[in-house]
Structures are given as C-alpha cells and as structure tokens.
Design a protein around this motif. Structure first.
Motif, short mmCIF file in Angstrom:
data_model
loop_
_atom_site.label_atom_id
_atom_site.label_comp_id
_atom_site.label_asym_id
_atom_site.label_seq_id
_atom_site.Cartn_x
_atom_site.Cartn_y
_atom_site.Cartn_z
N PRO A 25 0.83 -1.20 0.00
CA PRO A 25 0.00 0.00 0.00
C PRO A 25 0.87 1.26 0.00
N ARG A 26 0.52 2.24 -0.85
CA ARG A 26 1.32 3.44 -1.00
C ARG A 26 0.71 4.63 -0.28
N SER A 27 -0.39 4.47 0.36
CA SER A 27 -1.01 5.58 1.07
C SER A 27 -1.62 5.05 2.36
N ALA A 28 -1.96 5.97 3.21
CA ALA A 28 -2.53 5.58 4.49
C ALA A 28 -3.89 4.93 4.30
N PRO A 29 -4.24 3.96 5.17
CA PRO A 29 -5.61 3.45 5.15
C PRO A 29 -6.58 4.62 5.33
N PRO A 30 -7.79 4.51 4.77
CA PRO A 30 -8.72 5.65 4.84
C PRO A 30 -8.94 6.19 6.25
N SER A 31 -9.07 5.30 7.24
CA SER A 31 -9.31 5.78 8.60
C SER A 31 -8.11 6.56 9.13
N VAL A 32 -6.89 6.12 8.80
CA VAL A 32 -5.69 6.82 9.25
C VAL A 32 -5.57 8.16 8.54
N ALA A 33 -5.85 8.19 7.24
CA ALA A 33 -5.79 9.45 6.49
C ALA A 33 -6.80 10.45 7.06
N GLN A 34 -8.01 9.98 7.36
CA GLN A 34 -9.03 10.87 7.91
C GLN A 34 -8.63 11.35 9.30
N ALA A 35 -8.09 10.44 10.12
CA ALA A 35 -7.66 10.82 11.46
C ALA A 35 -6.52 11.83 11.39
N THR A 36 -5.60 11.63 10.45
CA THR A 36 -4.47 12.56 10.31
C THR A 36 -4.97 13.95 9.93
N ASP A 37 -5.90 14.02 8.99
CA ASP A 37 -6.46 15.32 8.60
C ASP A 37 -7.15 15.98 9.79
N ASP A 63 -14.34 7.77 16.72
CA ASP A 63 -15.77 7.87 16.39
C ASP A 63 -15.96 8.69 15.11
N ALA A 64 -15.15 9.74 14.94
CA ALA A 64 -15.28 10.61 13.76
C ALA A 64 -14.92 9.88 12.47
N VAL A 65 -13.98 8.92 12.56
CA VAL A 65 -13.55 8.21 11.35
C VAL A 65 -14.18 6.83 11.24
N GLY A 66 -15.00 6.44 12.23
CA GLY A 66 -15.79 5.23 12.13
C GLY A 66 -15.07 3.93 12.39
N VAL A 67 -14.07 3.93 13.29
CA VAL A 67 -13.38 2.69 13.64
C VAL A 67 -13.26 2.59 15.16
N ALA A 68 -12.95 1.41 15.65
CA ALA A 68 -12.73 1.23 17.07
C ALA A 68 -11.44 1.92 17.51
N PRO A 69 -11.39 2.50 18.70
CA PRO A 69 -10.18 3.18 19.16
C PRO A 69 -8.93 2.30 19.09
N SER A 70 -9.06 1.03 19.50
CA SER A 70 -7.89 0.15 19.50
C SER A 70 -7.38 -0.09 18.08
N ASP A 71 -8.31 -0.21 17.11
CA ASP A 71 -7.91 -0.40 15.72
C ASP A 71 -7.23 0.84 15.17
N LEU A 72 -7.75 2.02 15.53
CA LEU A 72 -7.16 3.27 15.05
C LEU A 72 -5.75 3.45 15.62
N VAL A 73 -5.59 3.20 16.92
CA VAL A 73 -4.28 3.36 17.55
C VAL A 73 -3.25 2.47 16.88
N ARG A 74 -3.61 1.23 16.63
CA ARG A 74 -2.68 0.28 16.01
C ARG A 74 -2.34 0.68 14.57
#
Length: 266
Positions: free
Chosen positions: A157-169, A186-197
């Motif tokens: 993958p050459r770009s961030a996963p959508p949830s990571v890209a949204q969280a970064t923005d 909650d804003a990007v629609g994933v579980a906190p543990s999944d987003l952190v990882r």
C-alpha cells in the motif's frame, strides 16, 4: 513552479553520478516553503529533524528515518520543524533506461518510516562528509540500492488506510483542541484500538505523540514569528502551565522556549 530541492536550505551539497543526483541538505527551523514542484522524482531520507509536507490531500509529518517519495512535477508545500531538518536526497533521471523497472514506484507519492532507507541515507551523508575518488561509485551503488528497495515494495500500500488518512487530517485541523482518541475514532468510524494500532503502523509514532509534536511545532512557529508571551502560548497549545511547556519543548528541541526565541531573533 519547478524549483531545486535545495530551495530554502541553509547549506547544500550536490553531486550528479550517472542517472542519479545526490544532495545533502540542511534546512532552518520553522521554514515554510509555498507550493512548488521538482523536475525529477525525489526520494528524501530524513537524517535529523522533521518537516511537514502537503501533496494534494496527503499531509504528513516526516521525521527521522522517514523516506518521502514525491513524483516529478507534483505541487506540494513544506513546513520545517523547530529544529529544522537534515535531509539526504536522491533524484533519479526518469528517462534513464537503467531506472525503467522503478518507473511505477517513482510516479507515486509515498511516505514511510524505513530503517533500511535510514541506513542508506546515513551512508550517503558519510560519503558527502568524507568524499574521495571512490565516492561517486559508492554513491551510485547506494542510490540504486535505495531505488531498487522502493521498486521491490511497489506492491505494498502506498497511502494511508482511509481511517488513518481521515484521522491525520482531523488532527492537523484540530490539534490545538483537547482531542481524545475515542473522539477521533468515532469521527472516522473505527474502534479506538484499531485506530491506535493502524496509526502507529503507518506513521511510526503513537497518535498522541504525533499530535503533541504538531503542538510543539506550532509553538516554535509562534515563538519565531510573534512576541506573544510564552505563558499564553502554553495555554493555547494545551499545556498545563509554562513549566510543562518548557519541559516538553526542551525535550523536543534541546532549547527552552525563551532560548529558542532568542536564537531565532539573532
């Protein structure tokens, strides 16, 4: 506009070897470069310091041992961190038949924390410091190794996963607010543990550390550009008090906020 990669640097060393252009660059703290582009693909390895780059909707902070790839002609902006940055650059000539197998990798923007790229970057920097008759050969070998490593991972993958890209923005837009991981997740629609990882896997640093670095870089810019009292900056940046900011800022830059402001005013 197309400009040299050395644009805005404090010092620059350049050497062309065959189809590769090598540069050893140092940029000052808090430097902001408006939209610009380069006439060759650019592979930049961060030796020390950091910079933020924005290319289209892709906004990332490139820290030590980061590899940043920018296609030729891609407009982007740069904002350098409070300690500036030391960057080693390899610019391939895309018209060279030797680099044909890497064409796809060189045509896509990429960013990663890459220990192998860091090792190659340090070796290139060493060749610039201790240049001799063999340095062109050594540099060409190192540059081709870096390009080959990039080409071999082109399937990844050459770009961030959508949830990571949204969280970064979201973090870039609201890093001065008291954000919580649960709010971002909650804003990007994933579980906190999944987003952190996922965030740490992509950026190479924890989400909280990323946001704190943005706050400290904001403080550094305000110290350099305004006379606003340090205690006010501490409050605006979300630190409990001025001593809290001072401890964090010294750990980040090696200087207290007051000393940083004095140095920047010289």
């Amino acid at each position: 506009m197309d400009v040299p990669v050395a644009w805005g640097s404090q010092s620059a060393a350049t050497l062309d070897v065959g189809a590769l252009r090598f540069m050893d660059l140092r940029f000052p703290s808090a430097l902001v470069l408006p939209p610009h582009a380069h006439d060759r693909p650019t592979l930049a390895v961060v030796m020390r310091g950091s910079f933020e780059t924005r290319l289209a909707s892709d906004a990332l902070v490139c820290a030590q041992s980061s590899l940043r790839v920018e296609p030729a002609g891609s407009p982007h902006t740069n904002r350098f961190g409070p300690t500036g940055a030391h960057i080693v650059v390899v610019q391939p000539d895309p018209s060279s038949p030797l680099l044909g197998p890497a064409a796809g990798a060189l045509s896509r923007a990429d960013h990663r924390r890459d220990a192998h790229a860091g090792v190659i970057g340090r070796a290139i920097a060493s060749e610039f410091r201790h240049r001799d008759a063999v340095s062109p050969l050594a540099l060409q070998s190192l540059g081709l190794e870096l390009v080959a490593a990039l080409a071999r991972t082109a399937h990844q993958p050459r770009s961030a996963p959508p949830s990571v890209a949204q969280a970064t923005d979201l973090i870039h837009d609201r890093f001065l607010e008291g954000l919580r991981i649960e709010t971002i997740a909650d804003a990007v629609g994933v579980a906190p543990s999944d987003l952190v990882r996922a965030f740490r896997a992509f950026h190479g640093v924890p989400l909280g550390s990323y946001a704190r670095r943005l706050r400290l870089e904001w403080v550094a810019r305000r110290l350099a550009e305004t006379d606003e009292p340090i205690v006010s900056l501490a409050q605006e940046a979300g630190f409990s008090d001025q001593p809290h900011l001072t401890r964090a800022f010294r750990a980040f830059t090696g200087l207290t906020p007051a000393r940083f402001r004095r140095v920047r005013s010289l």
